[in-house]
Design a protein around this motif. Structure first.
Motif, PDB file in Angstrom:
ATOM      1  N   LEU A 142     115.784 -22.351 -13.568  1.00  0.00           N
ATOM      2  CA  LEU A 142     115.390 -23.070 -12.366  1.00  0.00           C
ATOM      3  C   LEU A 142     113.892 -23.384 -12.414  1.00  0.00           C
ATOM      4  O   LEU A 142     113.142 -22.776 -13.177  1.00  0.00           O
ATOM      5  N   PRO A 143     113.435 -24.325 -11.587  1.00  0.00           N
ATOM      6  CA  PRO A 143     111.999 -24.608 -11.519  1.00  0.00           C
ATOM      7  C   PRO A 143     111.185 -23.344 -11.265  1.00  0.00           C
ATOM      8  O   PRO A 143     111.589 -22.466 -10.499  1.00  0.00           O
ATOM      9  N   GLY A 144     110.029 -23.264 -11.924  1.00  0.00           N
ATOM     10  CA  GLY A 144     109.198 -22.070 -11.832  1.00  0.00           C
ATOM     11  C   GLY A 144     109.542 -21.034 -12.878  1.00  0.00           C
ATOM     12  O   GLY A 144     109.067 -19.902 -12.827  1.00  0.00           O
ATOM     13  N   ASN A 145     110.392 -21.429 -13.843  1.00  0.00           N
ATOM     14  CA  ASN A 145     110.838 -20.515 -14.910  1.00  0.00           C
ATOM     15  C   ASN A 145     111.559 -19.295 -14.359  1.00  0.00           C
ATOM     16  O   ASN A 145     111.341 -18.155 -14.771  1.00  0.00           O
ATOM     17  N   VAL A 146     112.451 -19.553 -13.409  1.00  0.00           N
ATOM     18  CA  VAL A 146     113.293 -18.500 -12.835  1.00  0.00           C
ATOM     19  C   VAL A 146     114.695 -18.641 -13.416  1.00  0.00           C
ATOM     20  O   VAL A 146     115.320 -19.703 -13.309  1.00  0.00           O
ATOM     21  N   GLY A 147     115.180 -17.604 -14.057  1.00  0.00           N
ATOM     22  CA  GLY A 147     116.513 -17.638 -14.638  1.00  0.00           C
ATOM     23  C   GLY A 147     117.588 -17.482 -13.573  1.00  0.00           C
ATOM     24  O   GLY A 147     117.400 -16.786 -12.567  1.00  0.00           O
ATOM     25  N   TYR A 148     118.731 -18.119 -13.807  1.00  0.00           N
ATOM     26  CA  TYR A 148     119.877 -18.034 -12.890  1.00  0.00           C
ATOM     27  C   TYR A 148     121.123 -17.733 -13.713  1.00  0.00           C
ATOM     28  O   TYR A 148     121.417 -18.406 -14.706  1.00  0.00           O
ATOM     29  N   PHE A 149     121.872 -16.710 -13.293  1.00  0.00           N
ATOM     30  CA  PHE A 149     123.058 -16.251 -14.019  1.00  0.00           C
ATOM     31  C   PHE A 149     124.165 -16.003 -12.999  1.00  0.00           C
ATOM     32  O   PHE A 149     124.068 -15.100 -12.172  1.00  0.00           O
TER      33      PHE A 149
END
Length: 356
Positions: A142-149
Motif C-alpha cells: 500500500l502507499p507509504g510502503n505498508v504491506g497488506y496480507f
C-alpha cells in the motif's frame, strides 16, 4: 467452509447460526416430515459422541441429558428438514454450553422417499485448498510502503507453509504490515503458531496450549524452532478483525495483542476459542465437537466466550483505512524529516480525508 477431521484444529465454522431457534415451536407435521427413527438415532448418536469426545466430561454429560430430555418431550420430532433439525440442536447445545464450536449440520438433506441419501458431490480437500491458495488471498504494498496480507484460513502447515512463506517474502521490505483476518474462519492450530512465528525472533517461544479431555495431556504450540526466513520482531503489525473472524483467526489476533506485538483494528470477534473436530454422525449429519480448550502461554488467557476486543473499534468496512492511517502515523514519527517524511504526511492527509 466445513471443518476437517484433524486433531489440532480450530474448527472452521464461522457464520453458522447459533440463535433464533432455541425455544421456538417446531412446525406442524407435514408429508415431508423427517422420519422419527432418523431423528431419534441422530440425537442419540450425538449424545454418545459428546460423552466420548467433548473436552469437559461434566458438561458433556449435562448436555447429553438435556438433549435426551428434549427428545423425549417431542421437541425434535416435528422438524421438516435436516437444516431445521440441525439448527435446533445447535442452538440447544449452545444454550447448554455457550460453546460456539458445537455445530450439527446436514451433509445432505434427508427425504422420506429415500432409504439412503443421494451421492454427495464432494470436492477433494486438496482441490479446495489449492483453489483458495491455501487461504492466502491477497498481498499488496500500500502507499507509504505498508504491506497488506489477507489470510482467510489456516490450512495445515504442510499444505500452506509454502504459500505463507512466499507471501511473507513478497512483503519483507514493507515498513509496516497489515494482516487482514476479517474473514478468517480458523483452521489448524499448527498454522496459527507458524504464522505467529513470523512476528518473533525467538525460536521455541511458547505461544499457547490445547488442554484436551482428561486424562490426556495438553499439547503445546511454540514458535518455529527451525530457521524461518523473513522473521521480523521489529516491524509494526496491525491486525484487522470482525464478527467473521473465527476461532484460530481470533487466536492469532488474541495472542499477538496479548503480547503487545500487534495493534488490533475493527469489530469484536465472536469468541469461539475452543478447539474442534468434525465427526460424521450418520449418512445425513455431521457434528463439530470441541475436543480441547485453549490457554495462552503468556497470561493463561483465552478468547472463548469473550472474543477479541479491538484496540481501535471501527466498522469492518473502514478497518483497512483506519489501520493504514495508524501505520502511516507511526512511520511519520519514525522518519521525522526529509522527502520520505513529506510523502508520508501527504498520504496520511489523503487517508484522513477519506473518513466516511
Amino acid at each position: 467452509m466445513a471443518p476437517h477431521p484433524i486433531v489440532a484444529c480450530f474448527a472452521l465454522v464461522a457464520g453458522l447460526p447459533l440463535t433464533g431457534v432455541s425455544g421456538s415451536e417446531p412446525p406442524a407435521r407435514t408429508s415431508t416430515q423427517l422420519e422419527p427413527k432418523l431423528i431419534r438415532d441422530t440425537v442419540e448418536a450425538l449424545c454418545l459422541l459428546l460423552n466420548q469426545e467433548y473436552f469437559d466430561p461434566a458438561v458433556a454429560a449435562r448436555t447429553s441429558e438435556g438433549l435426551r430430555d428434549r427428545l423425549l418431550k417431542g421437541r425434535y420430532l416435528l422438524f421438516t428438514s435436516g437444516e431445521s433439525l440441525g439448527k435446533a440442536l445447535t442452538a440447544d447445545m449452545y444454550e447448554m454450553t455457550r460453546d460456539k464450536h458445537l455445530v450439527l449440520s446436514p451433509i445432505v438433506e434427508p427425504s422420506p422417499s429415500q432409504a439412503m441419501p443421494t451421492a454427495i458431490d464432494s470436492t477433494p480437500r486438496e482441490v479446495t485448498a489449492r483453489r483458495s491458495n491455501f487461504g492466502v488471498q491477497s498481498i499488496e504494498i500500500l502507499p507509504g510502503n505498508v504491506g497488506y496480507f489477507r489470510l482467510t484460513a489456516f490450512y495445515r502447515p504442510a499444505e500452506t507453509r509454502e504459500a505463507i512463506a512466499s507471501a511473507m517474502t513478497t512483503l519483507r521490505r514493507a515498513d509496516a504490515l497489515i494482516l487482514d483476518l476479517r474473514d478468517n474462519g480458523g483452521g489448524s492450530s499448527g498454522t496459527v503458531a507458524l504464522m505467529a512465528s513470523y512476528f518473533f525472533e525467538a525460536s521455541g517461544l511458547p505461544l499457547f496450549e490445547v488442554v484436551p479431555r482428561p486424562p490426556a495431556k495438553a499439547t503445546r504450540f511454540d514458535t518455529e524452532s527451525a530457521p524461518l526466513q523473513d522473521r521480523n520482531e521489529q516491524r509494526p503489525v496491525y491486525i484487522l478483525i470482525s464478527q467473521n473472524t473465527w476461532s484460530g483467526g481470533e487466536g492469532l489476533a488474541f495472542i499477538l495483542q496479548e503480547r503487545r506485538r500487534a495493534e488490533v483494528v475493527g469489530q469484536a470477534t465472536p469468541g469461539a476459542g475452543n478447539q474442534g473436530r468434525t465427526h460424521r454422525l450418520n449418512a445425513w449429519f455431521e457434528v463439530t465437537i470441541s475436543n480441547g480448550r485453549v490457554r495462552t502461554a503468556f497470561k493463561g488467557g483465552s478468547w472463548e466466550g469473550t472474543g477479541v476486543t479491538p484496540d481501535v473499534a471501527t466498522p469492518p468496512s473502514d478497518a483497512l483505512r483506519v489501520a493504514h492511517a495508524w501505520a502511516i502515523r507511526g512511520l511519520v514519527r519514525k522518519f521525522p524529516v526529509g522527502a520520505w517524511h513529506d510523502v508520508l504526511v501527504r498520504e496520511l492527509a489523503t487517508l484522513e480525508g477519506q473518513h466516511p
